[in-house]
Design a protein around this motif. Sequence first.
Motif, PDB file in Angstrom:
ATOM      1  N   ASP A 127      38.964  45.445  49.622  1.00 28.03           N
ATOM      2  CA  ASP A 127      40.195  45.451  50.248  1.00 28.03           C
ATOM      3  C   ASP A 127      40.478  43.998  51.081  1.00 28.03           C
ATOM      4  O   ASP A 127      41.493  44.274  52.018  1.00 28.03           O
ATOM      5  N   ALA A 128      39.842  43.217  50.702  1.00 29.64           N
ATOM      6  CA  ALA A 128      40.057  41.647  51.242  1.00 29.64           C
ATOM      7  C   ALA A 128      41.358  41.527  51.200  1.00 29.64           C
ATOM      8  O   ALA A 128      41.885  40.687  52.186  1.00 29.64           O
ATOM      9  N   SER A 129      42.419  41.987  50.296  1.00 29.80           N
ATOM     10  CA  SER A 129      43.817  41.733  50.438  1.00 29.80           C
ATOM     11  C   SER A 129      44.431  41.976  51.406  1.00 29.80           C
ATOM     12  O   SER A 129      45.531  41.790  51.801  1.00 29.80           O
ATOM     13  N   LEU A 130      43.891  43.023  52.247  1.00 33.36           N
ATOM     14  CA  LEU A 130      44.527  43.529  53.387  1.00 33.36           C
ATOM     15  C   LEU A 130      44.251  42.573  54.807  1.00 33.36           C
ATOM     16  O   LEU A 130      45.062  43.123  55.807  1.00 33.36           O
ATOM     17  N   GLY A 131      43.571  41.707  54.417  1.00 33.74           N
ATOM     18  CA  GLY A 131      43.156  40.678  55.541  1.00 33.74           C
ATOM     19  C   GLY A 131      42.548  41.226  56.741  1.00 33.74           C
ATOM     20  O   GLY A 131      41.462  41.833  56.620  1.00 33.74           O
ATOM     21  N   GLY A 132      43.117  41.025  57.912  1.00 34.82           N
ATOM     22  CA  GLY A 132      42.655  41.527  59.177  1.00 34.82           C
ATOM     23  C   GLY A 132      42.372  43.160  59.367  1.00 34.82           C
ATOM     24  O   GLY A 132      41.674  43.539  60.312  1.00 34.82           O
ATOM     25  N   ASP A 133      43.436  43.928  58.353  1.00 34.66           N
ATOM     26  CA  ASP A 133      43.148  45.174  58.529  1.00 34.66           C
ATOM     27  C   ASP A 133      42.071  45.771  57.682  1.00 34.66           C
ATOM     28  O   ASP A 133      41.718  47.023  57.553  1.00 34.66           O
ATOM     29  N   ALA A 134      41.275  45.005  56.798  1.00 38.88           N
ATOM     30  CA  ALA A 134      40.172  45.344  55.786  1.00 38.88           C
ATOM     31  C   ALA A 134      38.971  46.280  56.741  1.00 38.88           C
ATOM     32  O   ALA A 134      38.818  47.256  56.237  1.00 38.88           O
ATOM     33  N   MET A 135      38.765  45.593  57.642  1.00 37.52           N
ATOM     34  CA  MET A 135      37.577  46.306  58.457  1.00 37.52           C
ATOM     35  C   MET A 135      37.976  47.652  59.073  1.00 37.52           C
ATOM     36  O   MET A 135      37.113  48.657  59.069  1.00 37.52           O
ATOM     37  N   ARG A 136      39.174  47.587  59.290  1.00 36.26           N
ATOM     38  CA  ARG A 136      39.511  48.868  60.219  1.00 36.26           C
ATOM     39  C   ARG A 136      39.817  50.064  58.912  1.00 36.26           C
ATOM     40  O   ARG A 136      39.510  51.126  59.054  1.00 36.26           O
ATOM     41  N   VAL A 137      40.435  49.496  57.812  1.00 39.50           N
ATOM     42  CA  VAL A 137      40.270  50.590  56.665  1.00 39.50           C
ATOM     43  C   VAL A 137      39.016  50.921  56.102  1.00 39.50           C
ATOM     44  O   VAL A 137      38.752  52.017  55.852  1.00 39.50           O
ATOM     45  N   ALA A 138      38.065  50.024  56.305  1.00 42.27           N
ATOM     46  CA  ALA A 138      36.654  50.275  55.594  1.00 42.27           C
ATOM     47  C   ALA A 138      35.817  51.207  56.633  1.00 42.27           C
ATOM     48  O   ALA A 138      35.136  52.086  55.879  1.00 42.27           O
ATOM     49  N   THR A 139      35.934  51.128  57.888  1.00 40.38           N
ATOM     50  CA  THR A 139      35.410  51.898  58.566  1.00 40.38           C
ATOM     51  C   THR A 139      35.876  53.542  58.401  1.00 40.38           C
ATOM     52  O   THR A 139      35.275  54.128  58.688  1.00 40.38           O
TER      53      THR A 139
ATOM     54  N   ASP B  43      40.253  42.587  63.876  1.00 42.59           N
ATOM     55  CA  ASP B  43      39.173  42.737  62.970  1.00 42.59           C
ATOM     56  C   ASP B  43      38.021  42.040  63.111  1.00 42.59           C
ATOM     57  O   ASP B  43      36.816  42.188  62.906  1.00 42.59           O
ATOM     58  N   GLY B  44      38.055  40.585  63.383  1.00 39.49           N
ATOM     59  CA  GLY B  44      37.108  39.762  63.739  1.00 39.49           C
ATOM     60  C   GLY B  44      36.030  40.169  64.724  1.00 39.49           C
ATOM     61  O   GLY B  44      34.950  40.476  64.547  1.00 39.49           O
ATOM     62  N   PRO B  45      36.254  40.745  65.990  1.00 45.98           N
ATOM     63  CA  PRO B  45      35.273  41.028  66.860  1.00 45.98           C
ATOM     64  C   PRO B  45      34.580  42.325  66.552  1.00 45.98           C
ATOM     65  O   PRO B  45      33.326  42.441  66.585  1.00 45.98           O
ATOM     66  N   ALA B  46      35.346  43.351  65.711  1.00 42.42           N
ATOM     67  CA  ALA B  46      34.766  44.470  65.029  1.00 42.42           C
ATOM     68  C   ALA B  46      33.719  44.105  64.237  1.00 42.42           C
ATOM     69  O   ALA B  46      32.772  44.799  63.982  1.00 42.42           O
ATOM     70  N   ARG B  47      34.001  43.079  63.309  1.00 37.48           N
ATOM     71  CA  ARG B  47      32.930  43.023  62.068  1.00 37.48           C
ATOM     72  C   ARG B  47      31.905  42.221  62.771  1.00 37.48           C
ATOM     73  O   ARG B  47      30.834  42.653  62.108  1.00 37.48           O
ATOM     74  N   TRP B  48      32.055  41.391  63.632  1.00 39.70           N
ATOM     75  CA  TRP B  48      30.833  40.704  64.308  1.00 39.70           C
ATOM     76  C   TRP B  48      29.963  41.845  64.979  1.00 39.70           C
ATOM     77  O   TRP B  48      28.740  41.557  65.162  1.00 39.70           O
ATOM     78  N   ALA B  49      30.747  42.683  65.519  1.00 39.07           N
ATOM     79  CA  ALA B  49      29.845  43.587  66.503  1.00 39.07           C
ATOM     80  C   ALA B  49      29.254  44.525  65.419  1.00 39.07           C
ATOM     81  O   ALA B  49      28.014  44.846  65.874  1.00 39.07           O
ATOM     82  N   PHE B  50      29.539  44.840  64.107  1.00 43.84           N
ATOM     83  CA  PHE B  50      28.718  45.340  63.319  1.00 43.84           C
ATOM     84  C   PHE B  50      27.592  44.657  63.049  1.00 43.84           C
ATOM     85  O   PHE B  50      26.544  45.180  62.819  1.00 43.84           O
ATOM     86  N   VAL B  51      27.644  43.370  62.675  1.00 51.72           N
ATOM     87  CA  VAL B  51      26.807  42.618  62.208  1.00 51.72           C
ATOM     88  C   VAL B  51      25.542  42.662  63.481  1.00 51.72           C
ATOM     89  O   VAL B  51      24.317  42.680  63.194  1.00 51.72           O
ATOM     90  N   ALA B  52      25.987  42.357  64.629  1.00 54.05           N
ATOM     91  CA  ALA B  52      25.117  42.310  65.676  1.00 54.05           C
ATOM     92  C   ALA B  52      24.373  43.576  66.073  1.00 54.05           C
ATOM     93  O   ALA B  52      23.330  43.537  66.255  1.00 54.05           O
ATOM     94  N   TYR B  53      25.067  44.740  65.963  1.00 54.03           N
ATOM     95  CA  TYR B  53      24.519  45.918  66.077  1.00 54.03           C
ATOM     96  C   TYR B  53      23.341  46.112  65.027  1.00 54.03           C
ATOM     97  O   TYR B  53      22.260  46.598  65.553  1.00 54.03           O
ATOM     98  N   VAL B  54      23.418  45.860  64.077  1.00 51.53           N
ATOM     99  CA  VAL B  54      22.549  46.085  62.774  1.00 51.53           C
ATOM    100  C   VAL B  54      21.405  45.052  63.251  1.00 51.53           C
ATOM    101  O   VAL B  54      20.225  45.557  63.027  1.00 51.53           O
ATOM    102  N   LEU B  55      21.598  43.722  63.584  1.00 53.29           N
ATOM    103  CA  LEU B  55      20.494  42.761  63.882  1.00 53.29           C
ATOM    104  C   LEU B  55      19.582  43.249  65.107  1.00 53.29           C
ATOM    105  O   LEU B  55      18.554  43.329  64.922  1.00 53.29           O
ATOM    106  N   LEU B  56      20.438  43.810  66.030  1.00 51.39           N
ATOM    107  CA  LEU B  56      19.927  44.291  67.246  1.00 51.39           C
ATOM    108  C   LEU B  56      18.879  45.577  66.881  1.00 51.39           C
ATOM    109  O   LEU B  56      17.942  45.727  67.383  1.00 51.39           O
TER     110      LEU B  56
END
Length: 292
Positions: free
Chosen positions: A36-48, A100-113
Amino acid sequence: MDYVMLVGVGCLTGVTTVLFGFGGGFVAVPVVVAADASLGGDAMRVATATSALVMVVNAGFATAVTPRRVLFALRGSGLLLVLLAAGAAAGAFATRLAPDGPARWAFVAYVLLTIADLLLRPGFLRTYAGGEVPGGAESDDAESGRASSRGVESGGAASRGGPRPLPAAVGAPIGAVAAFLGVGGSVMTVPAMRRAGHPMRVATSLANPLTLAIALPATAVSLASAAVPTATDARVHLVGLLDVGAAAALLAGALPVIAALRRRPPRIPDRAHAWAYIGLLALVALAMLLLA
């Protein structure tokens, strides 16, 4: 081509549901973000949101076919389940407001931690006293359930009188973080149950009913939410915040795999099972970094 990819990833989520207690969240989120990359900044919200629906079905099905003797380890956990659901509802509401941006990076940070915690803090990778799960590496679900009820020592967690239950107080924060990031909660509950005295096979099986408690309210909130404005221009069919087409494709791949693996579960040595869990987390973090 996206739907073919989603069905293939759905097969993978079926494997992760049975082997690792991941009802689809960690695996589904990066894939739906890409689809759903075509959704732009809303893609992460829809994905979750979409991953929550996938987890409801996958975790519900996996729980239904889990032996009762294994599920019995959750007796007395009613308050924990209620707090998981309450936290999940709050986390799902927060998802609607987060950029979208902070939520996506929070996902990555949480997995790495989480990976760092599992590798550095004692209690997850260490094998049972004596080096193996009672009954050997070839033990099945029944033997794992009996081992858990006998109070084997997992990851250095002394468990005289049996494995310790998860404290109810952790329910709300686990539910909130899991729903906000779309991860289902198993990444928190599996290590916690492992350190409380459960072998990997039992800990991952018990993660599914706990995931269900989180995914149900998160899905309800997502269904009640207004569809994102970019969906019309991107030609993505949403119900609330849910990409129903992506969810259907993921489930089409996952459910047959769950049924097959529950009928004939693979026999994995406990330590290898724990390392594979960490390896999967690392792959998901890498996928999200590549999409960032």
